[in-house]
Enzyme design. Structure first.
Site, PDB file in Angstrom:
ATOM      1  N   GLY A  71       8.770   1.570   7.868  1.00  0.00           N
ATOM      2  CA  GLY A  71       8.402   0.267   7.347  1.00  0.00           C
ATOM      3  C   GLY A  71       7.544   0.338   6.094  1.00  0.00           C
ATOM      4  O   GLY A  71       7.133   1.410   5.648  1.00  0.00           O
ATOM      5  N   THR A  72       7.280  -0.842   5.523  1.00  0.00           N
ATOM      6  CA  THR A  72       6.415  -0.987   4.348  1.00  0.00           C
ATOM      7  C   THR A  72       5.072  -1.534   4.801  1.00  0.00           C
ATOM      8  O   THR A  72       5.009  -2.423   5.640  1.00  0.00           O
ATOM      9  CB  THR A  72       7.053  -1.957   3.336  1.00  0.00           C
ATOM     10  N   VAL A  73       3.990  -1.003   4.218  1.00  0.00           N
ATOM     11  CA  VAL A  73       2.633  -1.385   4.614  1.00  0.00           C
ATOM     12  C   VAL A  73       2.008  -2.236   3.507  1.00  0.00           C
ATOM     13  O   VAL A  73       2.012  -1.854   2.333  1.00  0.00           O
ATOM     14  CB  VAL A  73       1.755  -0.147   4.891  1.00  0.00           C
ATOM     15  N   LEU A 133       0.819  -1.207   0.000  1.00  0.00           N
ATOM     16  CA  LEU A 133       0.000   0.000   0.000  1.00  0.00           C
ATOM     17  C   LEU A 133       0.853   1.256   0.000  1.00  0.00           C
ATOM     18  O   LEU A 133       0.460   2.300  -0.506  1.00  0.00           O
ATOM     19  CB  LEU A 133      -0.910   0.018   1.235  1.00  0.00           C
ATOM     20  N   GLY A 134       2.016   1.186   0.603  1.00  0.00           N
ATOM     21  CA  GLY A 134       2.895   2.346   0.719  1.00  0.00           C
ATOM     22  C   GLY A 134       3.915   2.072   1.799  1.00  0.00           C
ATOM     23  O   GLY A 134       4.051   0.965   2.302  1.00  0.00           O
ATOM     24  N   LYS A 141       2.128  -3.668   8.739  1.00  0.00           N
ATOM     25  CA  LYS A 141       3.390  -2.928   8.577  1.00  0.00           C
ATOM     26  C   LYS A 141       4.569  -3.829   8.890  1.00  0.00           C
ATOM     27  O   LYS A 141       4.616  -4.483   9.919  1.00  0.00           O
ATOM     28  CB  LYS A 141       3.413  -1.690   9.467  1.00  0.00           C
ATOM     29  N   GLY A 157       6.507   4.235   5.015  1.00  0.00           N
ATOM     30  CA  GLY A 157       6.977   5.423   5.687  1.00  0.00           C
ATOM     31  C   GLY A 157       8.420   5.247   6.092  1.00  0.00           C
ATOM     32  O   GLY A 157       9.138   4.391   5.599  1.00  0.00           O
ATOM     33  N   GLY A 158       8.852   6.089   7.053  1.00  0.00           N
ATOM     34  CA  GLY A 158      10.223   6.029   7.503  1.00  0.00           C
ATOM     35  C   GLY A 158      10.517   4.791   8.309  1.00  0.00           C
ATOM     36  O   GLY A 158      11.666   4.452   8.537  1.00  0.00           O
ATOM     37  N   ASP A 167       6.187  12.966  15.201  1.00  0.00           N
ATOM     38  CA  ASP A 167       6.298  12.938  13.736  1.00  0.00           C
ATOM     39  C   ASP A 167       4.945  13.266  13.111  1.00  0.00           C
ATOM     40  O   ASP A 167       4.480  12.582  12.204  1.00  0.00           O
ATOM     41  CB  ASP A 167       6.798  11.574  13.264  1.00  0.00           C
TER      42      ASP A 167
END
Length: 749
Positions: free
Chosen positions: A439-441, A433-434, A455, A436-437, A551
């Site tokens: 991990g990968t989801v 899905l996407g 995640k 962030g800083g 964050d």
């Protein structure tokens, strides 16, 4: 005849493949130094070796000399890939004044490097009279008093020594010479030689009573040389030391984390499957922890370098009849060989054909049996890995917490790795899905048909593990409609996997900055801002323990299909007790959103989240990214640019025109003033998130209108609460929200 031709052709092709030997070193790198082979991961030039495997080839000498990297590296005389060993030459340590000696054995090995002394191949040896020899662990993990090898060499007097020429009595059994195994393979040791006897003055002149030597040697070599060594020591100790070099065996291995690019990981069984080369297998290193360090070998029936692509090549067993006997016609095959009877293949018929079929089926069933055993062993090993990670990630503690706390049990579930692999089709790339800083989801569908977001950490680092566990702890204690809900976690992987509710509409950043075509109306933007403020205010003051997110940014605000805001990504968040107002911590955050006061002081407070929220308000009002390129092509901070325009009464120069038309100048200006207050450089001059929430509620409910603004401000619950905490009274230049609103009326429109 056709069958014979086919067999001959097959043999020819196999011989051709065998002749094209695979390289030992990387392309363009020397494979030898003199007559010593230097296989990768070792190398003698930059770009030819992995970190810690650098060697030095001195080609000015004849023959060239190969040595370990470093100023005092020992000479290398052989490297074995199958055994994972390096053979070196070391010197004998001696003393001519045997009162006490402390020496160091290191051979130039680097502490914590891939090379270490082999505990299984070497012996610690000492020679002398009335001598106590200690081998002491010389490592930061162990104290200086940790003796891992001790032996004593006794001789009461000169007459007790065996005659120098009597080789039959020259074994190293404790009389004038002693030996002991090396209990632990390290990079260096301290060697202590102590005199056990009080020397009479008359005996001090004897070289046999004042000399002592110690060394670490390959036990196979020493077993064959011990008689000669002791005889030479009795003849002339000084000559023995000067003329003898001792072969010593080192072992090497790769680290599963630092060298993980060398291995192919099989997520189906949660273990390393093989090295880079096809037809290779992972083997546990002898020195060190098998979970942390490992090596590779070529599979059975193959030889070569498993650390290079296609480095493991098939062995032609037919060329080695002594090792692979065959009483008939030998036929080489990939990974194995066949052996047929001596009769011509054309004449094979009748009973022999039946026998061949039976043997073939027997071999097939044997291979299937081996495959089943191998599969079971892999499953058992994978289970051990999962159990190890479960304990390491505090799984037992979390299980106990869930079983003893009904509220947490209703919110949290501990998933197995198998459940999440089935939910994501083994973490298929198409399910991403996407990211962030932290991990990968992945999108997952559980067995109960619930759609979730899972995640997974990008890097296997202790920091990532700590951040994931931190997120579990925080989200297990929160319950708010605008905070993303954590359904559970999986602790059977090196870094825990987190399972959230699935948010279908992407991030606020996607809507504001062009990734999606949908335009957010003023009404939606105001509601999203209010819902985000409520979530942050809840974290600061209403949760069971106060939480600073650290964050806050548009990319961490998810939107549902009804555009409801959900705050996410708590990997960098910090929990604090009620009586604390801030904590000193390593600075973390995202450029463009980071609180300047926190950046320069490292002191994290609730006002740090307020500053980040002020940047989000500025984004909602302008549609501009937190960092953008100005006319001079330099990166410009939206926060500083926004404050500068407010100060110069030029806010309309950056506001989104459509937002002003939809929301009206008055309401937009109130929100802009609120963003300006949140972006104050001093944290004490910023409002709290509760105050921010109250003002946004007023704007949303249309309680603020230009014609009655002064009355409403006087009725505001924040009337007597300036931004500054306890001392913000008159005489300061800190505005209360009331004064900010009144001041906004003076700005010409």
């Amino acid at each position: 005849m056709d069958t014979t031709v086919a067999v001959v052709s097959l043999l020819f092709l196999q011989l051709l493949v065998t002749a094209l030997a695979a390289p030992i070193a990387l392309p363009g790198c020397p494979e030898t130094c003199g007559d010593i082979t230097v296989p990768y991961p070792f190398g003698t030039r930059d770009g030819c070796f992995r970190q810690g495997f650098d060697l030095i080839c001195d080609e000015t000498r004849h023959p060239p000399k190969l040595s370990l990297g470093g100023d005092h590296g020992a000479e290398v005389v052989g490297i074995s890939l199958p055994d994972g060993t390096v053979r070196i030459r070391t010197r004998i340590l001696d003393t001519s004044s045997l009162q006490q000696l402390n020496g160091t054995w290191s051979a130039g090995l680097r502490p914590g490097g891939p090379l270490a002394l082999s505990a299984r191949h070497n012996r610690f040896v000492a020679m002398g009279c009335n001598l106590l020899a200690n081998l002491v662990a010389h490592d930061t993990l162990y104290s200086a008093s940790d003796r891992i090898g001790v032996c004593a060499a006794l001789c009461v007097s000169l007459s007790a020594l065996p005659p120098p020429r009597d080789a039959s009595s020259a074994s190293c059994s404790g009389v004038g010479c002693c030996q002991t195994p090396v209990a632990r393979g390290l990079s260096s040791y301290t060697i202590q030689l102590n005199d056990l006897a009080q020397r009479p003055a008359a005996a001090a002149a004897s070289p046999l009573l004042v000399h002592a030597v110690a060394f670490i040697a390959d036990q196979r070599w020493f077993r064959g040389q011990q008689d000669a060594l002791k005889k030479n020591f009795l003849d002339d100790p000084r000559k023995l030391v000067d003329s003898t070099v001792v072969p010593t065996v080192l072992e090497w291995s790769l680290h599963v984390d630092a060298d993980q690019d060398m291995f192919l990981y099989d997520p189906g069984v949660s273990q390393w499957k093989r090295c880079i080369s096809v037809n290779s297998v992972v083997v546990d290193a002898v020195n060190g922890n098998a979970f942390d360090r490992t090596r590779c070998n070529c599979s059975r029936g193959y030889e070569g370098n498993p650390y290079i692509a296609d480095g493991c090549q098939d062995i032609n067993e037919c060329l080695r009849p002594k090792v692979y006997p065959c009483n008939g016609t030998c036929i080489n095959m990939q990974g194995t060989y066949g052996c047929s009877a001596k009769k011509n293949i054309i004449n094979l018929a009748g009973p022999f054909t039946l026998t061949t079929i039976v043997v073939g089926f027997g071999l097939l069933f044997s291979l299937l049996g081996v495959a089943q055993v191998t599969k079971k062993l892999k499953k058992r090993r994978a289970k051990k890995f999962r159990q190890k990670f479960f304990r390491k990630n505090h799984g037992l503690l979390l299980q106990q917490l869930i079983s003893s706390n009904k509220d947490i049990a209703e919110k949290m579930k501990i998933f197995s790795l198998q459940e999440l692999e089935q939910a994501t089709n083994k973490f298929d790339h198409n399910r991403i899905l996407g990211g962030g800083g932290h991990g990968t989801v992945y999108k997952g569908i559980l067995s109960n048909q619930r759609v979730v977001a899972i995640k997974k950490a990008k890097n296997v680092m202790q920091r990532e593990i700590d951040e994931f566990i931190n997120e579990v702890v925080i989200l297990s204690q929160t319950n708010h409609r605008n905070v993303v809900k954590l359904f559970g976690c999986c602790l059977e992987t090196e870094v825990p996997l987190l399972v959230y509710e699935f948010i279908s509409n992407g991030t606020l950043s996607s809507y504001l900055h062009g990734q999606l075509e949908n335009h957010l109306s003023w009404k939606d933007r105001l509601r999203i801002a209010l819902e985000t403020a409520k979530a942050i205010a809840y974290l600061h003051s209403a949760a069971s323990i106060s939480v600073y997110h650290r964050d806050i940014k548009c990319a961490n605000i998810l939107l549902t299909d009804t555009l409801t805001a959900k705050v996410s990504d708590f990997g960098a968040s910090r929990s604090i007790t009620i009586d604390e107002t801030g904590i000193l911590t390593v600075v973390q955050g995202t450029y463009g959103y980071l609180d300047p006061e926190y950046y320069y002081t490292s002191r994290l407070t609730e006002k740090s989240d307020v500053y980040s929220f002020g940047v989000i308000l500025a984004e909602l009002l302008t549609g501009v990214t937190p960092v953008f390129s100005s006319h001079s092509s330099e990166a410009t901070s939206l926060a500083s640019h926004f404050v500068s325009l407010m100060r110069d009464n030029r806010l309309l120069a950056i506001l989104d025109t459509q937002i002003v038309l939809e929301g009206g100048v008055e309401d937009v200006e109130v929100v802009a003033r609120l963003a300006h207050a949140c972006l104050s450089l001093k944290g004490e001059e910023r409002p709290t998130m509760r105050q921010v929430e109250t003002i946004l509620e007023d704007v949303q409910s249309s309680n603020i209108h230009h014609n009655s603004q002064t009355i409403r401000v006087s009725q505001s619950p924040l009337k007597d609460q300036p931004w500054k905490g306890g001392n913000g009274g008159e005489g300061t230049r800190v505005y209360s929200l009331e004064k900010e609103f009144i001041h906004s009326l003076e700005i010409p429109r």
